[in-house]
Design an enzyme around this catalytic site. Structure first.
Site, short mmCIF file in Angstrom:
data_model
loop_
_atom_site.label_atom_id
_atom_site.label_comp_id
_atom_site.label_asym_id
_atom_site.label_seq_id
_atom_site.Cartn_x
_atom_site.Cartn_y
_atom_site.Cartn_z
N CYS A 172 0.83 -1.21 0.00
CA CYS A 172 0.00 0.00 0.00
C CYS A 172 0.86 1.25 0.00
O CYS A 172 0.53 2.23 -0.68
CB CYS A 172 -0.93 0.01 1.21
N GLY A 191 2.05 1.52 -3.49
CA GLY A 191 0.90 1.75 -4.36
C GLY A 191 0.32 3.14 -4.24
O GLY A 191 -0.12 3.73 -5.23
N ASP A 192 0.34 3.69 -3.04
CA ASP A 192 -0.14 5.06 -2.84
C ASP A 192 0.70 6.03 -3.66
O ASP A 192 0.16 6.92 -4.33
CB ASP A 192 -0.07 5.41 -1.35
N ALA A 193 2.00 5.85 -3.64
CA ALA A 193 2.90 6.72 -4.42
C ALA A 193 2.69 6.53 -5.92
O ALA A 193 2.64 7.50 -6.67
CB ALA A 193 4.35 6.44 -4.04
#
Length: 127
Positions: A13, A16-18
């Site tokens: 996560c 993935g957020d970046a």
């Protein structure tokens, strides 16, 4: 990365957020507006509510493996409390970020582009 399957959902996560945020910013950069305006537009797309909607767009198109990765992230226990979204939206967004992090770390750049473009097109049509 050697064995992405061994990474915790929180690490996936985090990455993935970046990745998701960068994809949104790349698309927004194409419209060539002042950075303050672009930032406001990115905030509209990079939040739990918007990401939960994004998942609904790609859900029918995910492979079994991708769906399993999403569920790992969605079901991951977090101590965070959503401020502007429901707990369900927050968990769905976490699953989406987990999926993007996994795909990035295994080198599936084309698949990332494919599913993000579906999200982008559908989101732009709703706006």
């Amino acid at each position: 990365m050697e064995n992405v399957n061994l990474l915790s959902p929180s690490v996936l996560c985090f990455v993935g957020d970046a990745v998701y945020g960068l994809l949104v910013r790349e698309k927004l950069a194409e419209i060539n507006r002042p950075s303050g305006e672009l930032h406001k537009l990115s905030v509209v797309m990079v939040n739990a509510t918007a990401q939960a909607k994004a998942y609904k767009i790609i859900e029918p198109l995910l492979t079994e493996k991708e769906e399993a990765i999403f569920k790992r992230g969605r079901n991951f226990h977090t101590s965070n409390t959503p401020k502007h979204s429901t707990a369900g939206e927050y968990h769905t967004a976490t699953g989406l970020e987990c999926l993007f992090g996994f795909l990035y770390l295994v080198g599936e750049k084309e698949r990332i582009k494919e599913i993000f473009n579906m999200i982008w097109e559908e989101s732009r049509n709703e706006a």
